[in-house]
Design a protein around this motif. Structure first.
Motif, PDB file in Angstrom:
ATOM      1  N   PHE A  10       0.836  -1.196   0.000  1.00  0.00           N
ATOM      2  CA  PHE A  10       0.000   0.000   0.000  1.00  0.00           C
ATOM      3  C   PHE A  10       0.875   1.253   0.000  1.00  0.00           C
ATOM      4  CE2 PHE A  10      -3.800  -2.383   1.060  1.00  0.00           C
ATOM      5  CZ  PHE A  10      -3.336  -3.423   1.838  1.00  0.00           C
ATOM      6  N   TYR A  70       0.650   5.285   1.348  1.00  0.00           N
ATOM      7  CA  TYR A  70      -0.059   6.245   2.178  1.00  0.00           C
ATOM      8  C   TYR A  70       0.625   7.607   2.051  1.00  0.00           C
ATOM      9  CZ  TYR A  70      -2.261   2.317   4.733  1.00  0.00           C
ATOM     10  OH  TYR A  70      -2.971   1.195   5.092  1.00  0.00           O
ATOM     11  N   LEU A  83       4.503   7.097   2.389  1.00  0.00           N
ATOM     12  CA  LEU A  83       4.867   5.874   3.093  1.00  0.00           C
ATOM     13  C   LEU A  83       4.377   4.647   2.337  1.00  0.00           C
ATOM     14  CD1 LEU A  83       3.734   7.299   6.462  1.00  0.00           C
ATOM     15  CD2 LEU A  83       6.020   6.354   6.182  1.00  0.00           C
ATOM     16  N   GLN A 101       0.559  -5.082   8.939  1.00  0.00           N
ATOM     17  CA  GLN A 101       1.221  -4.255   7.942  1.00  0.00           C
ATOM     18  C   GLN A 101       2.448  -3.607   8.556  1.00  0.00           C
ATOM     19  OE1 GLN A 101      -0.944  -1.352   5.590  1.00  0.00           O
ATOM     20  NE2 GLN A 101      -2.769  -2.646   5.626  1.00  0.00           N
ATOM     21  N   TYR A 102       3.518  -3.606   7.780  1.00  0.00           N
ATOM     22  CA  TYR A 102       4.765  -3.001   8.216  1.00  0.00           C
ATOM     23  C   TYR A 102       5.097  -1.864   7.266  1.00  0.00           C
ATOM     24  CZ  TYR A 102       4.890  -7.106  11.108  1.00  0.00           C
ATOM     25  OH  TYR A 102       4.559  -8.069  12.024  1.00  0.00           O
ATOM     26  N   PHE A 103       5.655  -0.802   7.830  1.00  0.00           N
ATOM     27  CA  PHE A 103       5.869   0.414   7.076  1.00  0.00           C
ATOM     28  C   PHE A 103       7.345   0.676   6.810  1.00  0.00           C
ATOM     29  CE2 PHE A 103       1.869   2.684   6.627  1.00  0.00           C
ATOM     30  CZ  PHE A 103       1.053   1.937   7.448  1.00  0.00           C
ATOM     31  N   GLY A 104       7.574   1.341   5.694  1.00  0.00           N
ATOM     32  CA  GLY A 104       8.897   1.858   5.403  1.00  0.00           C
ATOM     33  C   GLY A 104       9.126   3.140   6.169  1.00  0.00           C
ATOM     34  N   PRO A 105      10.317   3.698   6.069  1.00  0.00           N
ATOM     35  CA  PRO A 105      10.668   4.916   6.825  1.00  0.00           C
ATOM     36  C   PRO A 105      10.046   6.181   6.257  1.00  0.00           C
ATOM     37  CG  PRO A 105      12.498   4.257   5.463  1.00  0.00           C
ATOM     38  CD  PRO A 105      11.468   3.168   5.337  1.00  0.00           C
ATOM     39  N   TYR A 123     -10.512  -6.075  13.290  1.00  0.00           N
ATOM     40  CA  TYR A 123      -9.058  -6.155  13.498  1.00  0.00           C
ATOM     41  C   TYR A 123      -8.522  -4.755  13.716  1.00  0.00           C
ATOM     42  CZ  TYR A 123      -4.145  -7.165  12.544  1.00  0.00           C
ATOM     43  OH  TYR A 123      -2.794  -7.300  12.621  1.00  0.00           O
ATOM     44  N   ILE A 126      -4.917  -2.384  15.037  1.00  0.00           N
ATOM     45  CA  ILE A 126      -3.470  -2.346  15.256  1.00  0.00           C
ATOM     46  C   ILE A 126      -3.110  -1.045  15.944  1.00  0.00           C
ATOM     47  CG2 ILE A 126      -1.175  -2.464  14.204  1.00  0.00           C
ATOM     48  CD1 ILE A 126      -2.316  -3.724  11.765  1.00  0.00           C
ATOM     49  N   TYR A 173       0.156   1.484  16.342  1.00  0.00           N
ATOM     50  CA  TYR A 173       1.467   1.814  15.795  1.00  0.00           C
ATOM     51  C   TYR A 173       2.107   2.916  16.627  1.00  0.00           C
ATOM     52  CZ  TYR A 173       0.540  -0.690  11.400  1.00  0.00           C
ATOM     53  OH  TYR A 173       0.285  -1.644  10.452  1.00  0.00           O
ATOM     54  N   GLY A 189      10.476  11.494  12.412  1.00  0.00           N
ATOM     55  CA  GLY A 189      11.304  11.212  11.252  1.00  0.00           C
ATOM     56  C   GLY A 189      11.320   9.769  10.803  1.00  0.00           C
ATOM     57  N   LYS A 190      10.446   8.942  11.387  1.00  0.00           N
ATOM     58  CA  LYS A 190      10.428   7.522  11.037  1.00  0.00           C
ATOM     59  C   LYS A 190       9.026   7.101  10.600  1.00  0.00           C
ATOM     60  CE  LYS A 190      14.130   6.239  14.225  1.00  0.00           C
ATOM     61  NZ  LYS A 190      14.537   5.315  15.330  1.00  0.00           N
ATOM     62  N   GLY A 191       8.954   5.927  10.004  1.00  0.00           N
ATOM     63  CA  GLY A 191       7.668   5.364   9.644  1.00  0.00           C
ATOM     64  C   GLY A 191       7.001   4.727  10.850  1.00  0.00           C
ATOM     65  N   PRO A 192       5.706   4.469  10.773  1.00  0.00           N
ATOM     66  CA  PRO A 192       4.999   3.815  11.884  1.00  0.00           C
ATOM     67  C   PRO A 192       5.563   2.425  12.158  1.00  0.00           C
ATOM     68  CG  PRO A 192       3.445   4.789  10.330  1.00  0.00           C
ATOM     69  CD  PRO A 192       4.787   4.847   9.684  1.00  0.00           C
ATOM     70  N   GLN A 193       5.702   2.120  13.425  1.00  0.00           N
ATOM     71  CA  GLN A 193       6.236   0.828  13.855  1.00  0.00           C
ATOM     72  C   GLN A 193       5.123   0.012  14.509  1.00  0.00           C
ATOM     73  OE1 GLN A 193       9.281   1.241  16.829  1.00  0.00           O
ATOM     74  NE2 GLN A 193       9.430  -0.934  17.217  1.00  0.00           N
ATOM     75  N   PHE A 194       4.924  -1.184  14.026  1.00  0.00           N
ATOM     76  CA  PHE A 194       3.901  -2.081  14.573  1.00  0.00           C
ATOM     77  C   PHE A 194       4.193  -2.366  16.047  1.00  0.00           C
ATOM     78  CE2 PHE A 194       0.825  -5.542  13.985  1.00  0.00           C
ATOM     79  CZ  PHE A 194       1.137  -6.383  15.029  1.00  0.00           C
ATOM     80  N   LEU A 206      -5.862  -0.160   5.887  1.00  0.00           N
ATOM     81  CA  LEU A 206      -6.193   0.288   7.235  1.00  0.00           C
ATOM     82  C   LEU A 206      -6.702   1.719   7.236  1.00  0.00           C
ATOM     83  CD1 LEU A 206      -2.989  -1.035   9.039  1.00  0.00           C
ATOM     84  CD2 LEU A 206      -5.246  -2.106   9.058  1.00  0.00           C
TER      85      LEU A 206
END
Lengths: 113, 112
Positions: free
Chosen positions: A33, A35, A92, A102-106, B32, B34, B36, B41-46, B100
């Motif tokens: 995906f 975003y 993103l 779901q896992y995200f890039g930086p 469902y 989640i 995060y 400066g970073k992407g979302p972390q699960f 999501l």
């Protein structure tokens, strides 16, 4: 879990130009995906990148403005076309399996001048 | 329509205290969720997820509680540490597909 990388990490672009953002996953994922996140805001889904077929876009986002490719299960690109200052944002990429995680890039921080 | 929102935009807690971040959702069919964590400066972390057939799920120092009756979920962080300072988002799976919907986010600030 999957580790996701994006290139470039940031860029400053001129109005009217286009930028292609790359997203690479370290393992095969079913879902990918894209975003957008405005500074200090939440995440808004642009589109679902479908492997081997056209992406599925959300309301307000169109293929001509945000063309997406997904040639395989580990890679996708998002192009921001004919940019304007309103396109300045964080873009993103995320990936996951059909188990919903779901896992995200930086993220790619784009500034349009 | 579907929407996910948070009760508080900012939360300040002292190091060592427990933190509770709340989230309300409007879609009773959501199955469902989640949480995060997004550092600057970073992407979302699960962090942790929960399915609608559960009321509670625990991870390392974190617990998510789901109350389907009032459509509310919370994230509890035990013994909050400075490294927990970040923006926390709840997200719900949409009715169709696997994308999501994200809530607005709560900024957690841990003070010494």
């Amino acid at each position: 879990s999957a580790v996701i990388s994006q290139k470039p990490s940031r860029d400053i672009c001129q109005r009217g130009t286009s930028l292609t953002i790359q997203c690479q996953v370290d393992s095969q994922v079913t879902m990918m995906f894209w975003y957008r996140q405005q500074p200090g805001q939440s995440l808004t889904l642009i589109a679902t990148a479908n492997q081997g077929s056209e992406a599925t876009y959300e309301s307000g986002f169109v293929i001509d403005k945000f063309p997406i490719s997904r040639p395989n299960l580990t890679f996708s690109t998002l192009t921001v076309s004919n940019m304007s200052p309103e396109d300045s944002s964080i873009y993103l990429c995320s990936g996951g399996q059909e188990t919903y995680e779901q896992y995200f890039g930086p993220g790619t921080r784009l500034t349009v001048t | 329509g579907e929407s996910v929102g948070l009760h508080l935009p900012t939360l300040s807690v002292q190091e060592g205290d427990n933190s509770i971040i709340n989230c309300a959702y409007s879609n009773s069919a959501s199955d469902y969720f989640i949480w995060y964590k997004q550092e600057s400066g970073k992407g979302p972390q699960f962090i942790i997820d929960i399915r609608s057939n559960m009321d509670k799920r625990q991870g390392q120092r974190v617990t998510v509680l789901l109350n389907k009756t009032v459509k509310h979920l919370s994230l509890q962080i035990a013994a909050t540490q400075p490294g927990d300072s970040a923006v926390y988002f709840c997200a719900e799976k949409r009715n169709s597909g696997y994308a999501l919907n994200f809530g607005k986010g709560t900024s957690l600030l841990v003070t010494p």
